[in-house]
Design an enzyme around this catalytic site. Structure first.
Site, PDB file in Angstrom:
ATOM      1  N   LYS A  49       0.840  -1.209   0.000  1.00 12.63           N
ATOM      2  CA  LYS A  49       0.000   0.000   0.000  1.00 12.63           C
ATOM      3  C   LYS A  49       0.870   1.252   0.000  1.00 12.63           C
ATOM      4  O   LYS A  49       0.635   2.189  -0.759  1.00 12.63           O
ATOM      5  CB  LYS A  49      -0.945  -0.001   1.223  1.00 12.63           C
ATOM      6  N   GLN A  57      -4.559  -1.148   9.542  1.00 11.42           N
ATOM      7  CA  GLN A  57      -4.594  -2.484   8.960  1.00 11.42           C
ATOM      8  C   GLN A  57      -5.252  -3.471   9.926  1.00 11.42           C
ATOM      9  O   GLN A  57      -4.947  -3.489  11.119  1.00 11.42           O
ATOM     10  CB  GLN A  57      -3.153  -2.926   8.609  1.00 11.42           C
ATOM     11  N   ASP A  74     -10.787   3.573   4.038  1.00 11.72           N
ATOM     12  CA  ASP A  74     -11.222   2.176   3.988  1.00 11.72           C
ATOM     13  C   ASP A  74     -12.751   2.077   3.934  1.00 11.72           C
ATOM     14  O   ASP A  74     -13.293   1.046   3.566  1.00 11.72           O
ATOM     15  CB  ASP A  74     -10.763   1.446   5.261  1.00 11.72           C
TER      16      ASP A  74
END
Ligand code: GUN
Length: 290
Positions: free
Chosen positions: A53, A97, A120
């Site tokens: 990422k 994460q 997200d």
């Protein structure tokens, strides 16, 4: 029938070229998109995802930063860092994460992220907006899947869509997006009684189970579109160590009309849509003047 292979690398490249143009336009106005990725613990797969990422952001010309914490870090410390990043105008996206270690309340962490920086799309407010059909940020993996349908001209209206997996990250938002696109949606999971009954009538089958080669050719309706969200490393057998999806690709591609491979399917699209959401967040911030 041999299926069309939906190439995630090619589609990702196409979208990233567009994002680069938009990022350049934004940079000309003095805003460089910025993403912070927070990693807690030492989960090997998470470390790889986070590294990818951050690298993708740097390649796209975004500012990006990884903040790592040991597995036993106090949640209060992570919350304090999130509060600091929420107030930092250089940062447009914050991603924690998952999974987090067991002593964390994951929802409390996700809900601490400012909704306008929640690239997200996991904040409760953003999940609610998605449910209402007015998404602010679409979770990256299901967003990437929708891009495959759009790019390949796969119509969803009136189709029978079956999603295997009910996670907050993939299954649930995927079902919602398919529903809003006009599909009739069934969500299957580990307690589903007759999985075969459902999968065999699916025009669109999305596999997000986390079990290698779980979806066999016999489970797939001829001509179905099969999307494989799984990334598994084979533990034994002749292919030990190799990556594979949740779908038995070699057999299913002979039955399906279109299929995503692993690797090179959904994976590159997830990261691409993270770039898209971060860019979107930066564009919105620039418009607001914050
Ligand atoms: N873990 C697995 N997939 C994801 C994702 O899309 N976002 C975050 N934050 N964690 C994940």
């Amino acid at each position: 029938m041999t299926a069309i292979i939906l190439d995630g690398n090619a589609l990702a490249q196409k979208l990233r070229a567009d994002f680069r143009t938009r990022a350049e336009a934004l940079a000309a106005q003095g805003t460089r998109p910025g993403l912070v990725v927070i990693l807690v613990g030492e989960d090997a797969a998470s470390q790889v995802y986070v590294r990818n990422k951050v690298a993708a952001c740097e390649k796209a010309g975004f500012y990006s930063e990884k903040i790592s914490y040991p597995p036993d870090v106090s949640p209060a410390l992570v919350l304090a860092k999130i509060a600091e990043l929420n107030a930092d105008p250089k940062i447009h996206g914050i991603l924690v994460q998952l999974p987090l270690p067991a002593h964390f309340d994951s929802d409390a962490i996700l809900d601490a992220i400012a909704p306008e920086k929640d690239v997200d799309g996991f904040h409760a407010e953003n999940i609610g907006a998605l449910m209402q059909g007015k998404p602010r940020f679409i979770p990256c993996t299901p967003y990437g899947v929708m891009k495959f349908f759009e790019d390949a001209g796969i119509a969803l209206k009136g189709k029978e869509a079956v999603v295997i997996g009910r996670s907050n990250i993939v299954g649930k938002p995927m079902a919602m997006l398919l529903l809003h696109a006009g599909a009739t949606v069934t969500v299957c999971h580990s307690q589903t009684r007759d999985l075969l009954f459902h999968t065999q009538r699916a025009d669109i089958l999305v596999a997000a189970i986390g079990r290698p080669r779980f979806v066999t050719a016999a489970m797939v309706k001829p001509g179905a579109v099969v999307i494989d969200v799984g990334i598994n490393r084979l533990q034994a057998g002749p292919d030990a160590g190799k990556l594979c999806g949740d779908v038995d690709f070699d057999a299913v591609k002979e039955v399906a009309s279109a299929i995503t491979p692993v690797p090179g399917g959904v994976g590159p699209m997830t990261i691409t849509m993270l770039l898209g959401n971060t860019l979107e967040a930066a564009e919105r911030a620039a418009k607001r003047g914050t």
